[in-house]
Scaffold this motif. Structure first.
Motif, PDB file in Angstrom:
ATOM      1  N   ASP A 266       0.840  -1.195   0.000  1.00 30.53           N
ATOM      2  CA  ASP A 266       0.000   0.000   0.000  1.00 30.53           C
ATOM      3  C   ASP A 266       0.872   1.240   0.000  1.00 30.53           C
ATOM      4  O   ASP A 266       2.023   1.191   0.465  1.00 30.53           O
ATOM      5  N   ALA A 274      -3.668   2.435  -6.901  1.00 33.86           N
ATOM      6  CA  ALA A 274      -4.611   2.545  -5.784  1.00 33.86           C
ATOM      7  C   ALA A 274      -5.788   3.441  -6.147  1.00 33.86           C
ATOM      8  O   ALA A 274      -6.948   3.122  -5.852  1.00 33.86           O
ATOM      9  N   THR A 434      -5.205  -2.214  -1.615  1.00 38.19           N
ATOM     10  CA  THR A 434      -6.358  -1.712  -2.367  1.00 38.19           C
ATOM     11  C   THR A 434      -7.641  -2.456  -2.015  1.00 38.19           C
ATOM     12  O   THR A 434      -8.716  -1.850  -1.958  1.00 38.19           O
TER      13      THR A 434
END
Length: 466
Positions: A266, A274, A434
């Motif tokens: 992330d 994302a 995500t």
């Protein structure tokens, strides 16, 4: 954003080349119940926090937008909520307020292992809490049980032409898996909006479970003569099953993949992959379609190909200078690269103002497992040389190496030399962040994303230029 994040932290064989179709895939695993129940509690708390926050501060202005930002890809504009991570200019990426060094220390590991299990990070991203080893094992088991692919996806993967890029195959297979979407089915049946997150959660578990199976099938088809990926072991963790399906049996490589999948998971919500997942998900497209959109963005050379570019540049350096290049020769090569109008790949970052912590943990791994590798020695040499040169130029805000400066070198060391596949690995990892964010998007009832666009003439009128 900081207020919200702070509150959360407190509070088998087929006829063709085969992929195991596990008997438990079609039903929900009881091992996911604890995580779902904990998440339900967190969602109720967060919904109250967000509701109260918006009631009190909904009209508060959070920043100004310049003309340059409008033309410059909206860089730096605060316009998204992403609960799972935050990018700090000094400390790097923070997963639910935990830095990379902290998660490497705190997240559960396999007995005798040194690297965090990505399953633990998934738990952390969803709930804001560091899980126990037993809780992580329950996620591992759930993903192993759900790792089988639909027969039509197997057929599709096995019939792709060999010249089709691995990322194209990856994205197409993910899209085709949406036949299994529990969210799409529930939505078509008219379930209440308040339960959207529950079906998204189930899809997130299924999606993440299937990605290593898809990726390994692509790898075997393209680079290993289409040999079978073998059976999925419900007693292995996610990364161990993945490396086994890929055909690697070195436990240190599995440790590397655990680290890789964790640190690439992330990176806030504004990067292309994302943001694409969030954007497409905001239309209530199911998680498979949403994630496939993100993977199409990740496939772009400005997003997911950086570690390949680093390796290409390093190989050219080695070819031109030989294996024993002096410091002065390397400096001259770097200057030659810069004077030709090119950048030194793997150095600099749009937000960070110090060495990327993800680079540091990869360097630590290399120092432990491959200290004498020639390519690692070259990377270490560049770490001493490049930042000083970039500082001398005076045009670079962050002259330090980022995550991509190191990852390809580690993969090459263990025999994964197929650079086109690296972005697929990146994609498998990026699902953790995500997919977690998609669950929270639906839990918070975030609407369809629709920013206002303007023509150049309209913008000029707005600022009084005409």
């Amino acid at each position: 954003m900081a207020l919200i994040r702070g509150c959360v932290s407190r509070l088998s064989n087929y006829t063709q080349k085969t992929i195991p179709a596990l008997s438990l895939v079609s039903r929900n695993s009881s091992d996911a119940v604890e995580l779902k129940a904990l998440l339900a509690e967190k969602i109720k708390e967060e919904q109250k926090i967000v509701k109260s926050f918006r009631e009190q501060y909904g009209s508060k202005v959070v920043g100004e937008v310049t003309v340059d930002q409008v033309y410059g890809g909206m860089r730096g504009i605060r316009g998204l909520v992403t609960e799972t991570s935050h990018l700090d200019p000094e400390d790097g990426i923070e997963f639910r307020d935990f830095t990379i060094p902290q998660i490497r220390k705190l997240l559960p590991k396999t007995p005798g292992g040194g690297e965090p299990l990505p399953e633990g990070l998934f738990w952390l991203l969803l709930t804001g809490e560091v899980p126990t080893l037993e809780q992580v094992k329950s996620v591992s088991k759930t993903w192993a049980e759900r790792a089988g692919l639909p027969s039509h996806v197997v057929t599709m993967l096995n019939n792709f032409p060999s010249h089709l890029h691995p990322m194209s195959q990856f994205s197409a297979a993910i899209t085709a898996c949406n036949t299994e979407s529990k969210f799409a089915k529930a939505y078509s049946e008219g379930v209440p909006k308040a339960t959207y997150w529950e079906h998204t959660f189930e899809d997130a578990l299924d999606l993440i479970a299937k990605l290593p199976t898809i990726a390994a099938t692509i790898y075997r088809n393209l680079y290993k003569d289409g040999s079978s990926i073998g059976a999925i072991d419900v007693n292995k963790d996610w990364s161990a099953n993945f490396t086994s399906m890929l055909g690697y049996d070195d436990p240190n490589f599995t440790e590397l993949i655990r680290l890789y999948l964790t640190i690439h998971s992330d990176h806030e919500g504004g990067n292309v992959s994302a943001h694409s997942v969030h954007l497409v998900g905001s239309a209530l497209s199911d998680p498979y379609l949403s994630f496939a959109a993100g993977m199409n963005g990740l496939a772009g050379p400005l997003h997911g190909l950086a570690n390949q570019e680093v390796l290409v540049w390093l190989r050219k350096l080695q070819k031109d200078l030989g294996p024993d290049a002096s410091e002065e020769e390397v400096k001259e090569f770097v200057w030659k690269t810069l004077k030709s109008g090119q950048v030194v790949p793997g150095y600099g970052h749009a937000v960070l103002r110090r060495t990327d912590p993800r680079y540091i943990v990869q360097r630590d791994f290399a120092l432990k497992h491959l200290p004498d590798d020639p390519m690692f020695k070259l990377v270490s040499q560049l770490y001493k040389i490049v930042p000083q040169i970039l500082l001398e130029l005076g045009k670079v805000k962050n002259p330090w190496p980022n995550v991509d400066a190191h990852s390809g070198v580690l993969l090459q060391y263990y025999g994964m030399t197929e650079m086109q596949f690296y972005t697929v690995l990146f994609g498998v990892s990026r699902a953790l962040g995500t997919a977690s964010s998609l669950v929270w998007d639906r839990a918070l009832g975030l609407p369809i994303e629709r920013p206002k666009s303007m023509t150049t003439e309209g913008l000029m009128k707005l600022v009084g230029a005409i």
